[in-house]
Design a protein around this motif. Structure first.
Motif, PDB file in Angstrom:
ATOM      1  N   ALA A  36     -98.308 -20.117  18.894  1.00 22.82           N
ATOM      2  CA  ALA A  36     -99.075 -18.860  18.878  1.00 22.82           C
ATOM      3  C   ALA A  36    -100.064 -18.926  17.732  1.00 22.82           C
ATOM      4  O   ALA A  36     -99.766 -19.515  16.676  1.00 22.82           O
ATOM      5  N   ALA A 212     -89.024 -16.621  25.800  1.00 24.14           N
ATOM      6  CA  ALA A 212     -90.036 -15.600  26.106  1.00 24.14           C
ATOM      7  C   ALA A 212     -89.966 -14.476  25.063  1.00 24.14           C
ATOM      8  O   ALA A 212     -90.994 -13.999  24.564  1.00 24.14           O
ATOM      9  N   LYS A 215     -91.468 -15.777  21.824  1.00 27.35           N
ATOM     10  CA  LYS A 215     -92.921 -15.964  21.954  1.00 27.35           C
ATOM     11  C   LYS A 215     -93.641 -14.621  21.849  1.00 27.35           C
ATOM     12  O   LYS A 215     -94.710 -14.491  21.288  1.00 27.35           O
ATOM     13  N   ARG A 216     -92.950 -13.577  22.374  1.00 26.90           N
ATOM     14  CA  ARG A 216     -93.568 -12.239  22.358  1.00 26.90           C
ATOM     15  C   ARG A 216     -93.328 -11.541  21.017  1.00 26.90           C
ATOM     16  O   ARG A 216     -94.227 -10.941  20.428  1.00 26.90           O
ATOM     17  N   GLU A 217     -92.098 -11.639  20.525  1.00 24.69           N
ATOM     18  CA  GLU A 217     -91.706 -10.801  19.389  1.00 24.69           C
ATOM     19  C   GLU A 217     -92.125 -11.322  18.020  1.00 24.69           C
ATOM     20  O   GLU A 217     -92.473 -10.534  17.142  1.00 24.69           O
ATOM     21  N   LYS A 220     -95.805 -10.598  17.151  1.00 21.45           N
ATOM     22  CA  LYS A 220     -95.938  -9.135  17.022  1.00 21.45           C
ATOM     23  C   LYS A 220     -95.346  -8.680  15.676  1.00 21.45           C
ATOM     24  O   LYS A 220     -95.942  -7.896  14.945  1.00 21.45           O
TER      25      LYS A 220
END
Ligand code: 9MC
Length: 240
Positions: A36, A212, A215-217, A220
């Motif tokens: 990321a 997943a 990768k998202r958290e 953020k």
């Protein structure tokens, strides 16, 4: 306090985590893959499994203007701010105040479907470190969180699956004093943040789901947390 039963472990883990976090992603062996990127923030992970469970080590590096390492560690370590920036937190309690720089937490995180809900017990220690490279530069600050046991919260006794983690937040401040001899303002300071974490999810959860979630958290979390510190400190005197 260095008389506490956990002190030897805390001192050992802090030293080992700080030296690992200080290594660049190139140095600490290959295998780090960038997953990321957002402006100055870069997130790397290594794909690792333990007993068939995803335990991917994560290393994030970020450079943020206008805040110091002491401020970043202050808002990360102190419990009174945590609900403001930790969006996945459902409940947090300080089980023990070992000393002003060492706390023991119990946290439950919001359930992430289809995985069952998780909780964690960890000691958290914050420390100022001498700046070896630049003697008269600002100090380096760190917070290390490491899972531990606590008699009041045995693992897997309730509804939550107990996770195990080691987290290191390492912050190096840089001051570029203005040429005209004006006093240093927040425009003249930059903080290089390294965030390392290894999380063992405790019980089985689908690798695809966990990857997943991370990768998202994680991106953020780091963006939200650093924006929170900038906002909290913007009108306050600089805390070196
Ligand atoms: O840096 S800290 O010490 C800050 C103090 O809170 C920290 C960071 C992260 C976690 C954590 C541990 C495990 C999970 C997963 C594993 C399987 C299902 C829950 C998640 C999920 C909630 C997701 C998440 C991932 C990354 C960042 C924030 N949220 C988070 C705990 C503590």
């Amino acid at each position: 306090a260095n008389s506490h039963r956990l002190w030897p472990e805390i001192d050992r883990v802090v030293k080992q985590e700080v030296s690992m976090a200080s290594l660049g992603v190139g140095e600490c062996g290959s295998g780090w893959q960038l997953f990321a990127e957002d402006g100055e923030m870069r997130m790397f992970r290594r794909e690792e499994e333990m007993d068939g469970m995803v335990v991917d080590p994560l290393k994030a590096v970020h450079v943020v203007k206008g805040i110091t390492g002491h401020e970043v560690c202050h808002y990360f370590f102190n419990p009174q701010y945590r609900y403001d920036w930790e969006t996945t937190l459902e409940h947090m309690i300080v089980l023990e105040t070992v000393s002003e720089d060492t706390l023991i937490f119990h946290q439950t995180h919001k359930r992430i479907w289809p995985a069952s809900q998780r909780d964690v017990v960890f000691w958290s220690h914050t420390r100022r470190l001498p700046n070896d490279q630049d003697r008269d530069g600002p100090d380096i600050w760190t917070v290390v969180n490491n899972s531990t046991e606590h008699p009041d919260h045995p693992a897997n006794a309730g509804k939550c699956v107990r996770i195990f983690l080691t987290v290191c937040l390492l912050c190096q401040t840089r001051v570029d004093p203005p040429k005209d001899g004006a006093p240093v303002s927040r425009d003249d300071i930059t903080c290089k943040i390294t965030y390392c974490s290894v999380v063992n999810p405790g019980g089985w959860a689908p690798a695809s789901v966990l990857r997943a979630v991370y990768k998202r958290e994680y991106p953020k979390f780091l963006k939200r947390f650093t924006a929170y510190v900038k906002n909290q400190t913007k009108d306050k005197p600089i805390m070196y």
